[in-house]
Design a protein around this motif. Structure first.
Motif, PDB file in Angstrom:
ATOM      1  N   ALA A  92       0.817  -1.212   0.000  1.00  0.00           N
ATOM      2  CA  ALA A  92       0.000   0.000   0.000  1.00  0.00           C
ATOM      3  C   ALA A  92       0.855   1.267   0.000  1.00  0.00           C
ATOM      4  O   ALA A  92       0.378   2.332  -0.375  1.00  0.00           O
ATOM      5  CB  ALA A  92      -0.927   0.003   1.203  1.00  0.00           C
ATOM      6  N   ASP A  93       2.118   1.156   0.398  1.00  0.00           N
ATOM      7  CA  ASP A  93       2.974   2.333   0.474  1.00  0.00           C
ATOM      8  C   ASP A  93       3.651   2.702  -0.836  1.00  0.00           C
ATOM      9  O   ASP A  93       4.346   3.697  -0.916  1.00  0.00           O
ATOM     10  CB  ASP A  93       4.058   2.122   1.541  1.00  0.00           C
ATOM     11  N   VAL A  94       3.480   1.865  -1.859  1.00  0.00           N
ATOM     12  CA  VAL A  94       4.159   2.145  -3.126  1.00  0.00           C
ATOM     13  C   VAL A  94       3.664   3.479  -3.670  1.00  0.00           C
ATOM     14  O   VAL A  94       2.477   3.779  -3.686  1.00  0.00           O
ATOM     15  CB  VAL A  94       3.938   1.005  -4.133  1.00  0.00           C
ATOM     16  N   ASN A  95       4.600   4.260  -4.099  1.00  0.00           N
ATOM     17  CA  ASN A  95       4.360   5.619  -4.555  1.00  0.00           C
ATOM     18  C   ASN A  95       3.295   5.683  -5.648  1.00  0.00           C
ATOM     19  O   ASN A  95       3.369   4.981  -6.654  1.00  0.00           O
ATOM     20  CB  ASN A  95       5.688   6.170  -5.066  1.00  0.00           C
ATOM     21  N   ALA A  96       2.303   6.543  -5.454  1.00  0.00           N
ATOM     22  CA  ALA A  96       1.231   6.716  -6.446  1.00  0.00           C
ATOM     23  C   ALA A  96       1.781   7.228  -7.767  1.00  0.00           C
ATOM     24  O   ALA A  96       1.277   6.869  -8.832  1.00  0.00           O
ATOM     25  CB  ALA A  96       0.167   7.668  -5.910  1.00  0.00           C
ATOM     26  N   ALA A  97       2.833   8.011  -7.716  1.00  0.00           N
ATOM     27  CA  ALA A  97       3.437   8.515  -8.954  1.00  0.00           C
ATOM     28  C   ALA A  97       4.032   7.365  -9.758  1.00  0.00           C
ATOM     29  O   ALA A  97       3.940   7.350 -10.988  1.00  0.00           O
ATOM     30  CB  ALA A  97       4.505   9.549  -8.631  1.00  0.00           C
ATOM     31  N   ARG A  98       4.632   6.401  -9.079  1.00  0.00           N
ATOM     32  CA  ARG A  98       5.178   5.218  -9.776  1.00  0.00           C
ATOM     33  C   ARG A  98       4.056   4.461 -10.459  1.00  0.00           C
ATOM     34  O   ARG A  98       4.169   4.027 -11.596  1.00  0.00           O
ATOM     35  CB  ARG A  98       5.918   4.335  -8.775  1.00  0.00           C
ATOM     36  N   ARG A  99       2.948   4.287  -9.751  1.00  0.00           N
ATOM     37  CA  ARG A  99       1.795   3.587 -10.309  1.00  0.00           C
ATOM     38  C   ARG A  99       1.281   4.319 -11.544  1.00  0.00           C
ATOM     39  O   ARG A  99       0.987   3.708 -12.567  1.00  0.00           O
ATOM     40  CB  ARG A  99       0.701   3.472  -9.253  1.00  0.00           C
ATOM     41  N   GLU A 100       1.195   5.644 -11.439  1.00  0.00           N
ATOM     42  CA  GLU A 100       0.709   6.445 -12.566  1.00  0.00           C
ATOM     43  C   GLU A 100       1.649   6.318 -13.765  1.00  0.00           C
ATOM     44  O   GLU A 100       1.205   6.190 -14.897  1.00  0.00           O
ATOM     45  CB  GLU A 100       0.561   7.912 -12.149  1.00  0.00           C
ATOM     46  N   GLY A 101       2.939   6.338 -13.508  1.00  0.00           N
ATOM     47  CA  GLY A 101       3.917   6.179 -14.582  1.00  0.00           C
ATOM     48  C   GLY A 101       3.793   4.830 -15.270  1.00  0.00           C
ATOM     49  O   GLY A 101       3.865   4.740 -16.497  1.00  0.00           O
ATOM     50  N   LEU A 102       3.609   3.791 -14.476  1.00  0.00           N
ATOM     51  CA  LEU A 102       3.449   2.452 -15.048  1.00  0.00           C
ATOM     52  C   LEU A 102       2.159   2.346 -15.859  1.00  0.00           C
ATOM     53  O   LEU A 102       2.124   1.690 -16.899  1.00  0.00           O
ATOM     54  CB  LEU A 102       3.482   1.391 -13.946  1.00  0.00           C
ATOM     55  N   LEU A 103       1.097   2.995 -15.381  1.00  0.00           N
ATOM     56  CA  LEU A 103      -0.154   2.976 -16.134  1.00  0.00           C
ATOM     57  C   LEU A 103      -0.010   3.691 -17.475  1.00  0.00           C
ATOM     58  O   LEU A 103      -0.562   3.247 -18.489  1.00  0.00           O
ATOM     59  CB  LEU A 103      -1.291   3.594 -15.319  1.00  0.00           C
ATOM     60  N   LYS A 104       0.753   4.764 -17.511  1.00  0.00           N
ATOM     61  CA  LYS A 104       1.005   5.453 -18.775  1.00  0.00           C
ATOM     62  C   LYS A 104       1.779   4.552 -19.732  1.00  0.00           C
ATOM     63  O   LYS A 104       1.468   4.484 -20.924  1.00  0.00           O
ATOM     64  CB  LYS A 104       1.758   6.762 -18.542  1.00  0.00           C
ATOM     65  N   GLN A 105       2.784   3.835 -19.208  1.00  0.00           N
ATOM     66  CA  GLN A 105       3.532   2.887 -20.036  1.00  0.00           C
ATOM     67  C   GLN A 105       2.610   1.776 -20.544  1.00  0.00           C
ATOM     68  O   GLN A 105       2.697   1.369 -21.700  1.00  0.00           O
ATOM     69  CB  GLN A 105       4.676   2.265 -19.245  1.00  0.00           C
ATOM     70  N   PHE A 106       1.748   1.291 -19.655  1.00  0.00           N
ATOM     71  CA  PHE A 106       0.806   0.238 -20.022  1.00  0.00           C
ATOM     72  C   PHE A 106      -0.118   0.719 -21.146  1.00  0.00           C
ATOM     73  O   PHE A 106      -0.327   0.018 -22.133  1.00  0.00           O
ATOM     74  CB  PHE A 106      -0.014  -0.178 -18.794  1.00  0.00           C
ATOM     75  N   ASP A 107      -0.655   1.931 -20.978  1.00  0.00           N
ATOM     76  CA  ASP A 107      -1.554   2.479 -22.001  1.00  0.00           C
ATOM     77  C   ASP A 107      -0.854   2.610 -23.347  1.00  0.00           C
ATOM     78  O   ASP A 107      -1.410   2.255 -24.389  1.00  0.00           O
ATOM     79  CB  ASP A 107      -2.106   3.842 -21.564  1.00  0.00           C
ATOM     80  N   ALA A 108       0.388   3.104 -23.322  1.00  0.00           N
ATOM     81  CA  ALA A 108       1.142   3.271 -24.570  1.00  0.00           C
ATOM     82  C   ALA A 108       1.439   1.908 -25.194  1.00  0.00           C
ATOM     83  O   ALA A 108       1.297   1.736 -26.416  1.00  0.00           O
ATOM     84  CB  ALA A 108       2.429   4.032 -24.306  1.00  0.00           C
TER      85      ALA A 108
END
Length: 129
Positions: free
Chosen positions: A79-95
């Motif tokens: 639960a402590d994993v940085n939300a910004a990291r998650r957002e970055g990974l989601l952008k990579q996933f979308d691309a």
């Protein structure tokens, strides 16, 4: 624990960081598990301790690790994993998904891959890994 590839174009600290992140993400390092000291890991990998320190600091900024002064570094709860990291990974996933669709993969094939990945994670959790 971590394998370094000296032919890899990525810097050594990035390889260490990616290796440790992989151990946390796959559950090989559980929340609260103590990581090796900077000196111990540097010694076992035969690299400069500053390289390990740099990787640890980057992972702490990303939320994968936390440090307790005088005690060492530990794997963070999921639960402590940085939300910004998650957002970055989601952008990579979308691309990546958009490119795979462009290359002819169907949405159903992508969904199946995602379900398989989720199934592998569930199987690891059931085995306690």
């Amino acid at each position: 624990m971590i394998q370094l590839n000296y032919r890899d174009a990525r810097p050594i600290y990035e390889q260490v960081k990616d290796g440790l992140r992989h151990l946390v993400v796959t559950g090989a390092l559980q929340a609260g598990d103590k990581l090796p000291s900077v000196r111990a890991l540097a010694s076992s990998l035969a690299i400069n301790p500053n390289t390990i320190q740099r990787a640890y600091e980057a992972l702490e900024r990303e939320g994968y690790l936390y440090t307790v002064a005088g005690k060492g570094s530990f794997a963070s709860p999921q639960a402590d994993v940085n939300a910004a990291r998650r957002e970055g990974l989601l952008k990579q996933f979308d691309a990546s998904a958009a490119e795979l669709l462009f290359l002819g993969m169907t949405a159903e094939e992508l969904a199946r891959r995602l379900e398989e990945a989720a199934g592998h994670r569930t199987a690891r959790e059931e085995r306690g890994q």
